[in-house]
Design a protein around this motif. Structure first.
Motif, mmCIF file in Angstrom:
data_model
loop_
_atom_site.group_PDB
_atom_site.id
_atom_site.type_symbol
_atom_site.label_atom_id
_atom_site.label_comp_id
_atom_site.label_asym_id
_atom_site.label_seq_id
_atom_site.Cartn_x
_atom_site.Cartn_y
_atom_site.Cartn_z
ATOM 1 N N SER A 1 -25.500 -9.651 -7.220
ATOM 2 C CA SER A 1 -24.154 -10.207 -7.048
ATOM 3 C C SER A 1 -24.022 -11.547 -7.766
ATOM 4 C CB SER A 1 -23.844 -10.384 -5.558
ATOM 5 O OG SER A 1 -23.872 -9.138 -4.891
ATOM 6 N N LEU A 2 -25.070 -12.347 -7.730
ATOM 7 C CA LEU A 2 -25.035 -13.617 -8.466
ATOM 8 C C LEU A 2 -24.941 -13.367 -9.967
ATOM 9 C CD1 LEU A 2 -27.545 -16.154 -6.872
ATOM 10 C CD2 LEU A 2 -25.057 -16.169 -6.812
ATOM 11 N N MET B 1 -23.442 -11.068 -11.349
ATOM 12 C CA MET B 1 -22.063 -10.652 -11.638
ATOM 13 C C MET B 1 -21.054 -11.736 -11.249
ATOM 14 S SD MET B 1 -22.132 -6.590 -10.624
ATOM 15 C CE MET B 1 -22.780 -6.829 -8.968
ATOM 16 N N ASN B 2 -21.589 -12.955 -10.935
ATOM 17 C CA ASN B 2 -20.737 -14.090 -10.563
ATOM 18 C C ASN B 2 -19.858 -13.800 -9.352
ATOM 19 O OD1 ASN B 2 -21.624 -15.859 -12.638
ATOM 20 N ND2 ASN B 2 -20.366 -14.724 -14.111
ATOM 21 N N ASN B 3 -20.372 -12.995 -8.427
ATOM 22 C CA ASN B 3 -19.628 -12.686 -7.207
ATOM 23 C C ASN B 3 -20.344 -13.383 -6.047
ATOM 24 O OD1 ASN B 3 -18.359 -11.580 -4.960
ATOM 25 N ND2 ASN B 3 -18.103 -9.574 -5.926
ATOM 26 N N PHE B 4 -19.987 -14.672 -5.835
ATOM 27 C CA PHE B 4 -20.705 -15.456 -4.840
ATOM 28 C C PHE B 4 -20.411 -14.976 -3.417
ATOM 29 C CE2 PHE B 4 -21.571 -19.032 -2.050
ATOM 30 C CZ PHE B 4 -22.840 -19.403 -2.487
ATOM 31 N N ALA B 5 -19.221 -14.462 -3.177
ATOM 32 C CA ALA B 5 -18.867 -14.001 -1.833
ATOM 33 C C ALA B 5 -19.800 -12.864 -1.399
ATOM 34 C CB ALA B 5 -17.420 -13.546 -1.794
ATOM 35 N N LYS B 6 -20.022 -11.898 -2.303
ATOM 36 C CA LYS B 6 -20.940 -10.793 -1.977
ATOM 37 C C LYS B 6 -22.368 -11.299 -1.825
ATOM 38 C CE LYS B 6 -18.998 -6.390 -3.432
ATOM 39 N NZ LYS B 6 -19.179 -5.202 -4.317
ATOM 40 N N PHE B 7 -22.748 -12.258 -2.683
ATOM 41 C CA PHE B 7 -24.081 -12.842 -2.576
ATOM 42 C C PHE B 7 -24.307 -13.393 -1.172
ATOM 43 C CE2 PHE B 7 -26.052 -17.075 -2.412
ATOM 44 C CZ PHE B 7 -27.374 -16.749 -2.685
ATOM 45 N N ARG B 8 -23.340 -14.122 -0.662
ATOM 46 C CA ARG B 8 -23.500 -14.735 0.664
ATOM 47 C C ARG B 8 -23.582 -13.664 1.752
ATOM 48 N NH1 ARG B 8 -19.771 -19.718 1.898
ATOM 49 N NH2 ARG B 8 -21.579 -20.864 1.086
ATOM 50 N N TYR C 1 -24.729 -10.568 1.477
ATOM 51 C CA TYR C 1 -26.042 -9.925 1.425
ATOM 52 C C TYR C 1 -27.141 -10.872 1.913
ATOM 53 C CZ TYR C 1 -24.109 -5.966 -1.163
ATOM 54 O OH TYR C 1 -23.398 -4.852 -1.529
#
Length: 245
Positions: free
Chosen positions: A89-90, A92-99, A101
């Motif tokens: 996710s990081l 892909m620059n998707n910090f919301a999904k990173f958090r 997971y």
């Protein structure tokens, strides 16, 4: 002075410092746990024949809860998947999904530690009682209405402590009879028995001092638990206070 290959990979190997560092860390972990598992194997193959606890140094069998251990393994594997999804996710620059997971990963770590504490409590509340007639009994004990365990370790009992408190009898809920492979015999059940303290030679819970098996068991699982706790703290930091990085 700037340290080379911190952010950019070496052109000849395609590696950067962080990846080499984590590989070295994993190699040290293999050596650490490899040594501990080797010690376990050597202790087990050198143990005398017989059935524990009748034969004091024979290797205990059937004392670990396989369904709980299997479930805890599934929890750890799930956390491995979610931490990789967090990394993806990081990328892909998707910090919301990173958090999300990361939170799931930390939750799995805490679930693992909770389940392991349940297993520890079962060991600390189990006793081996050796009698003057040569018999050895295992099971949960009750002394003046108290049941020892992992969460009330101060209530651990010994013959000296029983004598000090002038306790004459204890109650033992005996474990079901097992065969030579450690499996509970068909139709076997728990049986409660009162035992006079004067008939007891020694008693102790399933702690490292009781048998080499428990010494190795607690050393390996506690060290693993510390790894899980440390990882949970680091990942929790990345997800929240360290998010600015």
């Amino acid at each position: 002075m700037e340290i080379p290959y911190t952010y950019k990979a070496r052109p000849d190997t395609g590696l950067y410092n962080a990846k080499v560092g984590i590989w070295l860390f994993l190699a040290s972990e293999i050596m650490l746990f490899g040594a501990l598992f080797s010690a376990y194997i050597l202790l087990r193959v050198s143990a005398p024949a017989g059935f524990w606890p009748e034969t004091a140094l024979a290797w205990p069998r059937g004392l670990l809860n396989i369904p709980i251990g299997t479930f805890n393994t599934a929890v750890l594997i799930t956390s491995s998947v979610t931490v990789v999804l967090a990394w993806a996710s990081l990328n892909m620059n998707n910090f919301a999904k990173f958090r999300v997971y990361m939170v799931i990963t930390v939750a799995c770590a805490l679930a693992f530690l909770g389940i392991k504490s349940f297993e520890y409590n079962d060991k600390f509340s189990h006793y081996v009682v050796r009698l003057k007639d040569g018999k050895a009994l295992t099971g949960h004990i009750e002394v003046n209405g108290k049941h020892p365990g992992f969460w009330n370790f101060n209530d651990q009992w010994s013959v000296a402590k029983l004598a000090e408190q002038k306790i004459d009898k204890i109650k033992v809920e005996l474990d079901p009879l097992r065969d030579s492979h450690g499996h509970v015999k068909h139709g076997a059940h728990h049986e409660s028995r009162e035992i006079s303290v004067s008939d007891i030679v020694s008693l102790g819970s399933y702690t490292p001092a009781t048998h080499p098996f428990f010494a190795v068991y607690f050393l390996i699982t506690a060290l693993h638990g510390l790894h899980v706790l440390g990882g949970a703290l680091v990942l929790g930091y990345f997800a929240f206070p360290g998010a600015k990085m």
